[in-house]
Design a protein around this motif. Structure first.
Motif, mmCIF file in Angstrom:
data_model
loop_
_atom_site.group_PDB
_atom_site.id
_atom_site.type_symbol
_atom_site.label_atom_id
_atom_site.label_comp_id
_atom_site.label_asym_id
_atom_site.label_seq_id
_atom_site.Cartn_x
_atom_site.Cartn_y
_atom_site.Cartn_z
ATOM 1 N N HIS A 124 0.807 -1.225 0.000
ATOM 2 C CA HIS A 124 0.000 0.000 0.000
ATOM 3 C C HIS A 124 0.836 1.269 0.000
ATOM 4 N N MET A 125 2.143 1.131 0.201
ATOM 5 C CA MET A 125 2.973 2.327 0.278
ATOM 6 C C MET A 125 2.973 3.087 -1.051
ATOM 7 N N ASP A 126 2.899 4.416 -0.952
ATOM 8 C CA ASP A 126 3.020 5.352 -2.079
ATOM 9 C C ASP A 126 1.801 5.378 -2.992
ATOM 10 N N LYS A 127 0.735 4.696 -2.593
ATOM 11 C CA LYS A 127 -0.519 4.836 -3.334
ATOM 12 C C LYS A 127 -1.188 6.158 -2.936
ATOM 13 N N PRO A 128 -2.082 6.672 -3.770
ATOM 14 C CA PRO A 128 -2.797 7.889 -3.389
ATOM 15 C C PRO A 128 -3.566 7.678 -2.078
ATOM 16 N N PHE A 129 -3.376 8.595 -1.139
ATOM 17 C CA PHE A 129 -4.044 8.456 0.157
ATOM 18 C C PHE A 129 -5.458 9.006 0.051
ATOM 19 N N ASN A 130 -6.437 8.113 0.170
ATOM 20 C CA ASN A 130 -7.846 8.503 0.083
ATOM 21 C C ASN A 130 -8.675 7.551 0.926
ATOM 22 N N GLN A 131 -9.971 7.744 0.906
ATOM 23 C CA GLN A 131 -10.852 6.939 1.745
ATOM 24 C C GLN A 131 -10.779 5.455 1.384
ATOM 25 N N MET A 132 -10.639 5.188 0.111
ATOM 26 C CA MET A 132 -10.564 3.788 -0.317
ATOM 27 C C MET A 132 -9.347 3.097 0.300
ATOM 28 N N LEU A 133 -8.211 3.794 0.316
ATOM 29 C CA LEU A 133 -7.010 3.198 0.880
ATOM 30 C C LEU A 133 -7.158 2.980 2.374
ATOM 31 N N VAL A 134 -7.736 3.958 3.063
ATOM 32 C CA VAL A 134 -7.953 3.821 4.503
ATOM 33 C C VAL A 134 -8.825 2.613 4.791
ATOM 34 N N ASP A 135 -9.937 2.487 4.075
ATOM 35 C CA ASP A 135 -10.862 1.372 4.311
ATOM 36 C C ASP A 135 -10.197 0.028 4.013
ATOM 37 N N THR A 136 -9.382 -0.013 2.964
ATOM 38 C CA THR A 136 -8.725 -1.272 2.605
ATOM 39 C C THR A 136 -7.745 -1.710 3.689
ATOM 40 N N ILE A 137 -6.936 -0.779 4.185
ATOM 41 C CA ILE A 137 -5.958 -1.115 5.217
ATOM 42 C C ILE A 137 -6.652 -1.565 6.484
ATOM 43 N N VAL A 138 -7.657 -0.810 6.923
ATOM 44 C CA VAL A 138 -8.356 -1.140 8.168
ATOM 45 C C VAL A 138 -9.033 -2.497 8.066
ATOM 46 N N GLU A 139 -9.717 -2.750 6.966
ATOM 47 C CA GLU A 139 -10.428 -4.019 6.828
ATOM 48 C C GLU A 139 -9.456 -5.189 6.691
ATOM 49 N N SER A 140 -8.329 -4.981 6.018
ATOM 50 C CA SER A 140 -7.341 -6.049 5.877
ATOM 51 C C SER A 140 -6.806 -6.468 7.242
ATOM 52 N N ILE A 141 -6.472 -5.487 8.064
ATOM 53 C CA ILE A 141 -5.935 -5.812 9.390
ATOM 54 C C ILE A 141 -7.012 -6.419 10.270
ATOM 55 N N ASN A 142 -8.237 -5.955 10.157
ATOM 56 C CA ASN A 142 -9.318 -6.551 10.948
ATOM 57 C C ASN A 142 -9.577 -8.000 10.532
ATOM 58 N N GLN A 143 -9.500 -8.283 9.244
ATOM 59 C CA GLN A 143 -9.629 -9.672 8.812
ATOM 60 C C GLN A 143 -8.504 -10.526 9.386
ATOM 61 N N PHE A 144 -7.312 -9.983 9.394
ATOM 62 C CA PHE A 144 -6.159 -10.677 9.963
ATOM 63 C C PHE A 144 -6.380 -10.970 11.441
ATOM 64 N N LEU A 145 -6.849 -9.983 12.189
ATOM 65 C CA LEU A 145 -7.076 -10.172 13.620
ATOM 66 C C LEU A 145 -8.208 -11.160 13.886
ATOM 67 N N ARG A 146 -9.235 -11.140 13.024
ATOM 68 C CA ARG A 146 -10.313 -12.127 13.191
ATOM 69 C C ARG A 146 -9.808 -13.533 12.925
ATOM 70 N N LYS A 147 -8.929 -13.669 11.936
ATOM 71 C CA LYS A 147 -8.330 -14.981 11.658
ATOM 72 C C LYS A 147 -7.496 -15.445 12.856
ATOM 73 N N LEU A 148 -6.717 -14.550 13.443
ATOM 74 C CA LEU A 148 -5.917 -14.906 14.612
ATOM 75 C C LEU A 148 -6.802 -15.299 15.782
ATOM 76 N N GLN A 149 -7.928 -14.618 15.924
ATOM 77 C CA GLN A 149 -8.860 -14.972 17.000
ATOM 78 C C GLN A 149 -9.435 -16.368 16.781
ATOM 79 N N GLY A 150 -9.749 -16.678 15.549
ATOM 80 C CA GLY A 150 -10.248 -18.012 15.244
ATOM 81 C C GLY A 150 -9.213 -19.091 15.482
ATOM 82 N N ASP A 151 -7.944 -18.762 15.252
ATOM 83 C CA ASP A 151 -6.868 -19.724 15.489
ATOM 84 C C ASP A 151 -6.560 -19.898 16.973
#
Length: 475
Positions: free
Chosen positions: A391-418
């Motif tokens: 994600h580095m050096d991409k245009p910073f906008n709402q889409m990028l914010v939402d993508t980063i936040v949701e990606s990390i939340n999916q990761f944390l949910r996977k860790l919780q399931g594990d």
């Protein structure tokens, strides 16, 4: 969208999908030390006992083959080996050594292994290698050739040089960077392991050397930089009370006088079978514990504590330690209470790693003192950092914010399931951002999580009551 003219139809692809966060490798050990053969001052990857063979057999004084054997006794592990012994620099000379060939086998062994430049002579006669004898330079075994001129059972004079681990200094293990060539040695090779292999080591060991203050301090410093654990040993011969005292300032040059969360303190040495003597010898606990951690990561997960895991391949301890699960006055409990990981050996238990805490305990208390909890934090943090590269050096906008936040939340949910975390969440708080920082391309994302602490202490409340006497009925 392009501004050029088009009389027709086009497709514009918009990437809004969350990206997976890949977990970094945790069962990776960095082993620094000496080997009789193998690459010198290079980071070498070992994935199995077959790979370990390139560093030679078990020989006294060489900690790398010994430690690799200890690690793979536990089952598995990825090991990055750095061998600092250079025979061109760390060598000693035997000018004259008398030895006799065994009349039955036609063999003899030099007093030292890892030899070079062997000369075999009798009086004024110099025997010729390949014609009169053959030699295994790693083991120092010399075999008389029946077709040669050495008599059966002959006594000969030997001269040779040998790779001498005793000449390796702390400076050799710590390493340096050549000012002219930029070549690195020793521990200075550690930061390049990601560039070479795609991962950093998470457990750092130098068995036989980690009891030296200079080495323990350097190992700990590198563990802090790499988000790993440095396994440190007490010197051979340390008594229980001395090990406890080493946690404080009264013992000079103590490897245990640290409060780093990146350090794990190991005591005592363990006894392992020694094939050469058909007896036992002492081995630093760190060599076996590194293998226990790697095997536990692969079998259960990095969020599991290595404590209460059987240590394979040992037959005893340097000294007996009392061990009872219900006795706060036992030796193992005393050691654990000051942040030292030890070995539990009781009736029917076998030899088990025993202790959950980093060296920052008992100065600190709480979640940050547990080995498994802090390893989990290190691995999650590093995984998220590496995920962010895409994600580095991409245009910073709402889409990028939402993508980063949701990606990390999916990761944390996977860790919780594990079972790696009990829960977690990532968010972007507009109130945390400033116009100046955003204009400078800097945004702040926050996340939180709770790794499960190990069940270290259980209390059962026993109530003796007469209330169930009333259940007795007559005929």
């Amino acid at each position: 969208m392009a501004a050029n003219y088009l009389h027709g139809v086009e497709t514009v692809r918009i990437d809004r999908a969350a990206r997976a966060v890949q977990v970094v490798k945790s069962a990776v050990i960095a082993l620094i030390g000496c080997a009789p053969v193998g690459a010198i001052n290079a980071a070498t990857l070992c994935l199995s006992e077959s790979d370990a063979a390139q560093f030679g057999p078990l020989l006294a004084g060489f900690n790398i083959p010994d430690t690799l054997d200890a690690i793979y006794d536990q089952g598995a592990g990825t090991v990055i080996v750095i061998n600092v012994l250079d025979p061109a620099r760390h060598a000693s000379v035997v000018a004259s050594e008398s030895a006799a060939f065994d009349p039955a086998t036609g063999r003899l062994k030099t007093a030292r292994p890892a030899i070079s430049g062997l000369v075999v002579k009798s009086g004024a006669t110099n025997y010729v290698v390949g014609t009169d004898y053959t030699v295994n330079q790693v083991t120092g075994e010399v075999v008389r050739k029946a077709s040669g001129s050495i008599a059966a059972g002959a006594t000969v004079q030997l001269s040779y040089s040998y790779a001498d681990p005793a000449k390796v200094t702390p400076a050799d293990l710590i390493g340096a960077i050549d000012a002219v060539t930029g070549a690195k040695s020793g521990m200075k090779l550690l930061p390049d392991t990601y560039q070479r292999f795609g991962f950093f080591p998470k457990v750092l060991v130098a068995p036989g050397y980690a009891s030296l203050p200079a080495i323990s301090a350097e190992l700990t410093a590198w563990a802090e930089k790499l988000g790993g654990k440095a396994l440190l040993d007490a010197p051979i011969g340390t008594r229980r009370d001395q090990a406890v005292a080493m946690r404080g300032p009264t013992v000079a040059n103590s490897p245990f006088n640290t409060s780093s969360r990146a350090a794990v303190l190991c005591y005592p040495h363990v006894r392992v079978y020694d094939e050469a003597s058909d007896g036992t010898r002492l081995q630093p606990l760190s060599a076996r514990l590194a293998g226990v951690i790697a095997a536990k990561d692969l079998e259960r997960g990095y969020w599991w504590s290595p404590s209460n895991t059987e240590i394979k391949g040992i037959v005893g301890l340097e000294l007996d330690l009392s061990a009872r699960i219900d006795d706060s006055q036992s030796d193992v409990n005393l050691l654990n209470s000051v942040g030292i990981v030890t070995v539990f050996n009781s009736f029917g238990s076998g030899f088990r790693a025993w202790g959950n805490r980093n060296a920052n305990y008992p100065v600190e208390t709480g979640l940050t003192t547990f080995i498994s909890v802090t390893r989990t934090q290190d691995i999650i943090d590093e995984s998220i950092r590496y995920f962010s590269l895409q994600h580095m050096d991409k245009p910073f906008n709402q889409m990028l914010v939402d993508t980063i936040v949701e990606s990390i939340n999916q990761f944390l949910r996977k860790l919780q399931g594990d079972g790696a975390v009990l829960g977690g969440e990532c968010w972007y708080d507009p109130a945390r951002q400033t116009e100046a920082e955003l204009a400078n391309g800097h945004a702040v994302f926050s996340y939180k999580f709770t790794p499960p602490p190990p069940f270290e202490r259980g209390t059962y409340e026993s109530v003796l009551t007469g209330e169930y006497l009333a259940t007795i009925k007559g005929a």
